[in-house]
Design a protein around this motif. Structure first.
Motif, mmCIF file in Angstrom:
data_model
loop_
_atom_site.group_PDB
_atom_site.id
_atom_site.type_symbol
_atom_site.label_atom_id
_atom_site.label_comp_id
_atom_site.label_asym_id
_atom_site.label_seq_id
_atom_site.Cartn_x
_atom_site.Cartn_y
_atom_site.Cartn_z
ATOM 1 N N LYS A 1 82.561 86.224 -13.597
ATOM 2 C CA LYS A 1 82.421 86.112 -12.140
ATOM 3 C C LYS A 1 80.954 86.129 -11.704
ATOM 4 O O LYS A 1 80.565 86.816 -10.771
ATOM 5 C CB LYS A 1 83.196 87.248 -11.449
ATOM 6 N N HIS A 2 80.171 85.323 -12.379
ATOM 7 C CA HIS A 2 78.726 85.352 -12.171
ATOM 8 C C HIS A 2 78.241 84.466 -11.029
ATOM 9 O O HIS A 2 77.105 84.609 -10.575
ATOM 10 C CB HIS A 2 78.014 84.927 -13.464
ATOM 11 N N LEU A 3 79.078 83.533 -10.568
ATOM 12 C CA LEU A 3 78.643 82.599 -9.526
ATOM 13 C C LEU A 3 79.753 82.339 -8.510
ATOM 14 O O LEU A 3 80.920 82.174 -8.874
ATOM 15 C CB LEU A 3 78.228 81.249 -10.138
ATOM 16 N N ILE A 4 79.361 82.303 -7.252
ATOM 17 C CA ILE A 4 80.237 81.861 -6.175
ATOM 18 C C ILE A 4 79.491 80.733 -5.473
ATOM 19 O O ILE A 4 78.606 80.964 -4.656
ATOM 20 C CB ILE A 4 80.557 83.003 -5.199
ATOM 21 N N VAL A 5 79.828 79.514 -5.839
ATOM 22 C CA VAL A 5 79.056 78.357 -5.396
ATOM 23 C C VAL A 5 79.917 77.470 -4.497
ATOM 24 O O VAL A 5 81.039 77.119 -4.869
ATOM 25 C CB VAL A 5 78.555 77.535 -6.607
ATOM 26 N N PRO A 6 79.406 77.082 -3.336
ATOM 27 C CA PRO A 6 80.207 76.236 -2.440
ATOM 28 C C PRO A 6 80.259 74.787 -2.881
ATOM 29 O O PRO A 6 79.376 74.304 -3.584
ATOM 30 C CB PRO A 6 79.460 76.347 -1.105
ATOM 31 N N ASP A 7 81.314 74.120 -2.485
ATOM 32 C CA ASP A 7 81.360 72.664 -2.501
ATOM 33 C C ASP A 7 81.132 72.186 -1.070
ATOM 34 O O ASP A 7 81.360 72.926 -0.110
ATOM 35 C CB ASP A 7 82.714 72.156 -3.002
ATOM 36 N N TRP A 8 80.697 70.934 -0.946
ATOM 37 C CA TRP A 8 80.414 70.374 0.375
ATOM 38 C C TRP A 8 81.066 69.003 0.510
ATOM 39 O O TRP A 8 80.996 68.180 -0.410
ATOM 40 C CB TRP A 8 78.902 70.217 0.593
#
Length: 352
Positions: A255-262
């Motif tokens: 759970k190292h990244l919480i990255v958005p999509d656009w």
């Protein structure tokens, strides 16, 4: 995600925020298609339907694809058949980097891209590629939809030929590997891990003791299968839908990244819409955020359950603190080197 769905629509800043008025408004908990907000358009006689192309790098089963299909159908209906959005999944129009460039050039009208690609042209977005910049998914969503700085962040892409139509939830990223589970950052030593094509991701892997191998999603299955990489990092939906579990059977919840999509749209294409059509587009984009969030949670639970009868080892209880401590110097490196990254980073930290 343990959150109330109404929060997803609070203070959504869509492309309409960046029209001449320069203001944004909060959407209500349930977006109603009222005549006051955006009246239904009657189809004129002999109307010629314009077909827009939307690129997508995942499968038709992905929640974003399913919601965008509904988006297309509703937008067409509400504009009286004037616009039809045709979706192209599975990288059929190219990988995400290529489709961003096509949207910029106007070769295609729309695409869904991971955050790292707007980050290739606007430094503001690079903040969201920093591991552990968000405490959890609720923190990320609250910032994306409510922080005033997001208006400035999104506005910055217009000079590069595209608008940010809306943020789309994209889950939490973890590691998956071929030979053994990852239980702490020490287990990353010397592993070759596929990442997206981002300098920040490459640095992240270096700080973790591994070796980053940037490549497009379409190349990954074969790369794992042939031993070019020892594993990858992504969310649960991609792991299962892309069948990466077949070649990398160790899923470790880092759970190292919480990255958005656009969801992005060519700037000139959006500006060609009438004010009424822009209102309809923005309303449908806001609705899409809520729908994706709901489907995402449902799909993660269902899809991970399907691995129960597969030869897959799921490791929970990973020492995530060892990962966070390993990459904290990267936070300092990036924020000290770039004022735009620091501005967004400080704004993220200010959100509780």
């Amino acid at each position: 995600m343990k959150r109330k769905l109404w929060a997803l629509l609070m203070a959504v800043v869509t492309v309409g925020s960046f029209t001449a008025c320069g203001s944004s408004t909060s959407a209500p908990a349930t977006v109603a298609k009222t005549e006051a907000a955006a009246p239904e358009a009657a189809k004129p006689e002999n109307v010629k339907t314009q077909t827009w192309r939307m690129a997508f790098n995942q499968t038709e089963a992905h929640p974003q694809y399913r919601v965008m299909q509904e988006f297309s159908d509703s937008f067409k209906e509400r504009t009286g058949g004037k616009y039809e959005i045709k979706l192209f999944p599975n990288e059929t129009l190219g990988n995400q980097r290529e489709t961003l460039e096509q949207v910029q050039a106007g070769t295609i009208e729309m695409s869904i891209v991971n955050n790292t690609h707007p980050g290739s042209v606007s430094d503001y977005f690079k903040t969201f590629d920093i591991p552990f910049v968000f405490n959890d998914i609720d923190h990320a969503i609250k910032f994306m939809l409510e922080s005033p700085v997001m208006e400035e962040v999104k506005k910055d892409t217009e000079q590069y030929g595209f608008n940010i139509a809306t943020y789309l939830p994209a889950g939490v990223r973890s590691m998956y590997t071929v030979k053994a589970p990852i239980k702490s950052a020490a287990d990353m030593k010397s592993l070759k891990i596929r990442t997206m094509e981002s300098d920040t991701y490459v640095k992240m892997m270096t700080y973790l003791g591994g070796n980053a191998t940037p490549m497009a999603m379409g190349e990954l299955y074969t790369a794992i299968q042939s031993g070019v990489v020892d594993g990858a990092e992504n969310n649960e939906i991609t792991y299962v839908n892309s069948k990466h579990y077949e070649v990398a059977p160790y899923w470790s919840e880092t759970k190292h990244l919480i990255v958005p999509d656009w969801l992005i749209i060519n700037h000139d294409t959006f500006e060609s819409l009438t004010d009424e059509e822009k209102a309809i587009f923005n309303e449908e984009a806001a609705i899409a955020v809520e729908k994706v969030a709901k489907l995402w949670d449902e799909d993660v639970e269902k899809l991970m359950a399907t691995l129960a009868d597969k030869k897959v080892t799921i490791t929970t209880g990973v020492d995530t603190e060892s990962f966070r401590q390993a990459v904290l110097p990267l936070h300092e490196e990036l924020t000290n080197a770039n004022e735009k990254i620091k501005k967004v980073y400080d704004a993220v930290q200010a959100v509780k």
